[in-house]
Motif scaffolding. Structure first.
Motif, mmCIF file in Angstrom:
data_model
loop_
_atom_site.group_PDB
_atom_site.id
_atom_site.type_symbol
_atom_site.label_atom_id
_atom_site.label_comp_id
_atom_site.label_asym_id
_atom_site.label_seq_id
_atom_site.Cartn_x
_atom_site.Cartn_y
_atom_site.Cartn_z
ATOM 1 N N MET A 1 0.847 -1.172 0.000
ATOM 2 C CA MET A 1 0.000 0.000 0.000
ATOM 3 C C MET A 1 0.896 1.239 0.000
ATOM 4 O O MET A 1 1.750 1.386 0.861
ATOM 5 N N GLU A 2 0.678 2.102 -0.940
ATOM 6 C CA GLU A 2 1.433 3.355 -1.030
ATOM 7 C C GLU A 2 0.771 4.413 -0.164
ATOM 8 O O GLU A 2 -0.450 4.579 -0.201
ATOM 9 N N PRO A 3 1.551 5.126 0.651
ATOM 10 C CA PRO A 3 0.959 6.201 1.463
ATOM 11 C C PRO A 3 0.439 7.338 0.575
ATOM 12 O O PRO A 3 0.893 7.512 -0.556
ATOM 13 N N ARG A 4 -0.493 8.101 1.119
ATOM 14 C CA ARG A 4 -1.084 9.215 0.363
ATOM 15 C C ARG A 4 -0.097 10.343 0.100
ATOM 16 O O ARG A 4 -0.295 11.147 -0.791
ATOM 17 N N SER A 5 0.941 10.422 0.936
ATOM 18 C CA SER A 5 1.945 11.461 0.724
ATOM 19 C C SER A 5 3.305 10.895 1.099
ATOM 20 O O SER A 5 3.409 9.776 1.592
ATOM 21 N N GLY A 6 4.336 11.663 0.883
ATOM 22 C CA GLY A 6 5.677 11.242 1.247
ATOM 23 C C GLY A 6 6.026 11.511 2.696
ATOM 24 O O GLY A 6 7.142 11.254 3.123
ATOM 25 N N CYS A 7 5.087 12.019 3.470
ATOM 26 C CA CYS A 7 5.326 12.353 4.874
ATOM 27 C C CYS A 7 5.450 11.078 5.703
ATOM 28 O O CYS A 7 4.544 10.244 5.690
ATOM 29 N N PRO A 8 6.537 10.899 6.456
ATOM 30 C CA PRO A 8 6.690 9.685 7.256
ATOM 31 C C PRO A 8 5.655 9.564 8.373
ATOM 32 O O PRO A 8 5.269 8.450 8.737
ATOM 33 N N ILE A 9 5.180 10.676 8.903
ATOM 34 C CA ILE A 9 4.136 10.614 9.935
ATOM 35 C C ILE A 9 2.851 10.074 9.319
ATOM 36 O O ILE A 9 2.193 9.199 9.882
ATOM 37 N N ASN A 10 2.490 10.579 8.138
ATOM 38 C CA ASN A 10 1.322 10.065 7.436
ATOM 39 C C ASN A 10 1.469 8.575 7.151
ATOM 40 O O ASN A 10 0.524 7.812 7.352
ATOM 41 N N ALA A 11 2.635 8.153 6.701
ATOM 42 C CA ALA A 11 2.855 6.737 6.383
ATOM 43 C C ALA A 11 2.628 5.864 7.612
ATOM 44 O O ALA A 11 2.007 4.796 7.521
ATOM 45 N N ALA A 12 3.090 6.306 8.772
ATOM 46 C CA ALA A 12 2.889 5.546 10.007
ATOM 47 C C ALA A 12 1.427 5.562 10.431
ATOM 48 O O ALA A 12 0.867 4.528 10.818
ATOM 49 N N VAL A 13 0.793 6.730 10.343
ATOM 50 C CA VAL A 13 -0.605 6.849 10.767
ATOM 51 C C VAL A 13 -1.517 6.009 9.881
ATOM 52 O O VAL A 13 -2.480 5.421 10.369
ATOM 53 N N GLU A 14 -1.215 5.906 8.606
ATOM 54 C CA GLU A 14 -2.054 5.100 7.722
ATOM 55 C C GLU A 14 -2.065 3.632 8.121
ATOM 56 O O GLU A 14 -3.068 2.952 7.920
ATOM 57 N N ILE A 15 -0.996 3.145 8.727
ATOM 58 C CA ILE A 15 -0.941 1.750 9.163
ATOM 59 C C ILE A 15 -1.350 1.599 10.620
ATOM 60 O O ILE A 15 -2.085 0.692 10.991
ATOM 61 N N LEU A 16 -0.891 2.498 11.474
ATOM 62 C CA LEU A 16 -1.049 2.327 12.919
ATOM 63 C C LEU A 16 -2.096 3.236 13.549
ATOM 64 O O LEU A 16 -2.381 3.107 14.743
ATOM 65 N N GLY A 17 -2.663 4.162 12.792
ATOM 66 C CA GLY A 17 -3.477 5.208 13.381
ATOM 67 C C GLY A 17 -4.956 4.938 13.518
ATOM 68 O O GLY A 17 -5.694 5.804 13.955
ATOM 69 N N ASP A 18 -5.421 3.754 13.173
ATOM 70 C CA ASP A 18 -6.849 3.495 13.347
ATOM 71 C C ASP A 18 -7.128 3.056 14.779
ATOM 72 O O ASP A 18 -6.228 2.892 15.587
#
Length: 169
Positions: A1-18
């Protein structure tokens, strides 16, 4: 799964933030719950089976967990990857925030207090033990009880005190 942006915080939240992913990881890490049914029945928050199934698939696809192969009728065992083990400092930080800013059971809070009191070296020791359990790494020599035994003892002592005081853990 590709993150919505290149931001590392976003990438982590997309996997761990639910709402459930970190709780599933908490149960795998601290409860050593590695099978679907055990994760489902052991969830103190009452995760639904369809949500658990979805989160396990997501965590496997993200490379946080691996799912062992199982013959028909047998249970598949989930294991942490190194990326999954590296979520422990995130869970530790979230627990410290919860300890400072949210109410909760003394028994459950006792484990977080122990981790905080012991500090980063204790978190590293936990991560080393997770590598032994999940990645078949050789155990590191140590004296005395291991980190999980110390966490269990802290919980048992606090739960016993809550019970003696008339509360429930």
């Amino acid at each position: 799964m590709e993150p919505r942006s290149g931001c590392p915080i976003n990438a982590a939240v997309e996997i761990l933030g639910d709402r459930w992913s970190l709780l599933v990881l908490r149960d795998v890490i601290f409860g050593d719950r590695r099978y679907f049914r055990v994760l489902l029945t052991g969830s103190i928050e009452g995760i639904a089976s369809n949500i658990l199934a979805d989160r396990l698939v997501r965590l496997v696809e993200a490379g946080i967990l691996t799912r062992g192969t199982a013959a028909r009728g047998q249970r598949a065992r989930y294991s942490l990857t190194e990326a999954g083990i590296q979520t422990l400092p995130i869970i530790y930080a979230a627990g410290n925030w919860g300890l400072d800013w949210r109410a909760g059971s003394d028994a459950f809070r006792s484990r977080q207090r122990l981790m905080r009191d012991e500090g980063p070296a204790f978190v590293e020791e936990l991560m080393d033990e997770l590598r032994v359990r999940h990645l078949d790494a050789p155990p590191k020599p140590r004296e005395g009880p291991g980190p999980f035994e110390r966490l269990d003892a802290a919980y048992a002592a606090a739960a016993g005190q809550e019970h003696a005081d008339g509360g429930s853990p």
